[in-house]
Design an enzyme around this catalytic site. Sequence first.
Site, PDB file in Angstrom:
ATOM      1  CG  HIS A 114      38.342  43.290  37.923  1.00  6.52           C
ATOM      2  ND1 HIS A 114      37.457  43.387  37.141  1.00  6.52           N
ATOM      3  CD2 HIS A 114      38.767  42.404  38.411  1.00  6.52           C
ATOM      4  CE1 HIS A 114      38.197  42.306  36.692  1.00  6.52           C
ATOM      5  NE2 HIS A 114      38.388  41.269  37.209  1.00  6.52           N
ATOM      6  CE  LYS A 160      40.595  45.678  44.815  1.00  5.84           C
ATOM      7  NZ  LYS A 160      40.431  44.339  43.825  1.00  5.84           N
ATOM      8  CB  THR A 176      41.423  37.679  45.374  1.00  9.60           C
ATOM      9  OG1 THR A 176      40.156  38.300  44.971  1.00  9.60           O
ATOM     10  CG2 THR A 176      41.060  36.504  43.836  1.00  9.60           C
ATOM     11  N   GLY A 177      43.354  38.343  47.204  1.00  8.92           N
ATOM     12  CA  GLY A 177      44.166  39.656  48.511  1.00  8.92           C
ATOM     13  C   GLY A 177      43.996  40.633  49.005  1.00  8.92           C
ATOM     14  CB  THR A 178      43.536  44.025  46.539  1.00 11.37           C
ATOM     15  OG1 THR A 178      45.158  43.829  46.711  1.00 11.37           O
ATOM     16  CG2 THR A 178      43.736  45.510  47.283  1.00 11.37           C
ATOM     17  CB  THR A 179      39.208  41.425  47.252  1.00 14.06           C
ATOM     18  OG1 THR A 179      39.199  41.940  45.716  1.00 14.06           O
ATOM     19  CG2 THR A 179      37.162  41.545  48.038  1.00 14.06           C
ATOM     20  CB  SER A 203      46.559  40.419  44.670  1.00 14.04           C
ATOM     21  OG  SER A 203      46.231  41.866  43.568  1.00 14.04           O
ATOM     22  N   GLY A 204      44.260  38.821  42.684  1.00  6.57           N
ATOM     23  CA  GLY A 204      43.964  38.200  41.396  1.00  6.57           C
ATOM     24  C   GLY A 204      44.846  38.220  40.790  1.00  6.57           C
ATOM     25  CG  ASP A 208      35.996  47.690  35.515  1.00  4.60           C
ATOM     26  OD1 ASP A 208      34.816  47.887  34.329  1.00  4.60           O
ATOM     27  OD2 ASP A 208      36.502  48.542  35.709  1.00  4.60           O
ATOM     28  CG  HIS A 215      44.327  39.520  36.303  1.00  6.58           C
ATOM     29  ND1 HIS A 215      44.431  41.346  36.587  1.00  6.58           N
ATOM     30  CD2 HIS A 215      43.262  39.044  36.856  1.00  6.58           C
ATOM     31  CE1 HIS A 215      43.296  41.515  37.180  1.00  6.58           C
ATOM     32  NE2 HIS A 215      42.695  40.050  38.040  1.00  6.58           N
ATOM     33  NE  ARG A 269      38.433  26.560  30.721  1.00  9.29           N
ATOM     34  CZ  ARG A 269      38.420  25.794  31.060  1.00  9.29           C
ATOM     35  NH1 ARG A 269      37.296  25.095  31.035  1.00  9.29           N
ATOM     36  NH2 ARG A 269      39.513  25.589  31.794  1.00  9.29           N
TER      37      ARG A 269
END
Length: 151
Positions: free
Chosen positions: A19, A23, A45-48, A65-66, A91, A98, A107
């Site tokens: 999150h 990051k 995921t995208g930004t990360t 991105s998430g 976080d 989301h 899950r």
Amino acid sequence: MNKTTRVMPAHKHIALVAHDNYKPELLRWVKENKDALQGHFLYATGTTGRILSKETGLAIKSLLSGPMGGDQQLGALISEGKIDMMIFFWDPLNAVPHDPDVKALLRIATVWNVPVAMNRASAKFMISAPQMAEEVSIEIPDYDAYLAERV
């Protein structure tokens, strides 16, 4: 539910997720463990993914991105047996828009028995485990048996 096994390869497929507030923490962890991560297949995921790749030079397959569907893409990869473990620095003190996707991702990782590290300490234990460089059999739901019972 009936169980079966799948074999994680010696070269693991590792998902890296964080999150926004975490990051920098994940980046620091990846830099500290760059040598250990280099022999594995990395997804994020995208930004990360873009941050980690740019700052470390590691080859990372970036998903969306998430909040834009990346968490769901990652969940699909887990369901398909294409992710062996996940490092997810989430976080716990701030809600994200989301949250339902995050809960679904955690899950599905639990359903498919994918090891998940959610902080530096658990990530350190996972990356340091001798099984990181070995094939490892894990128990997973037997989906074929599940379908056979339902049809």
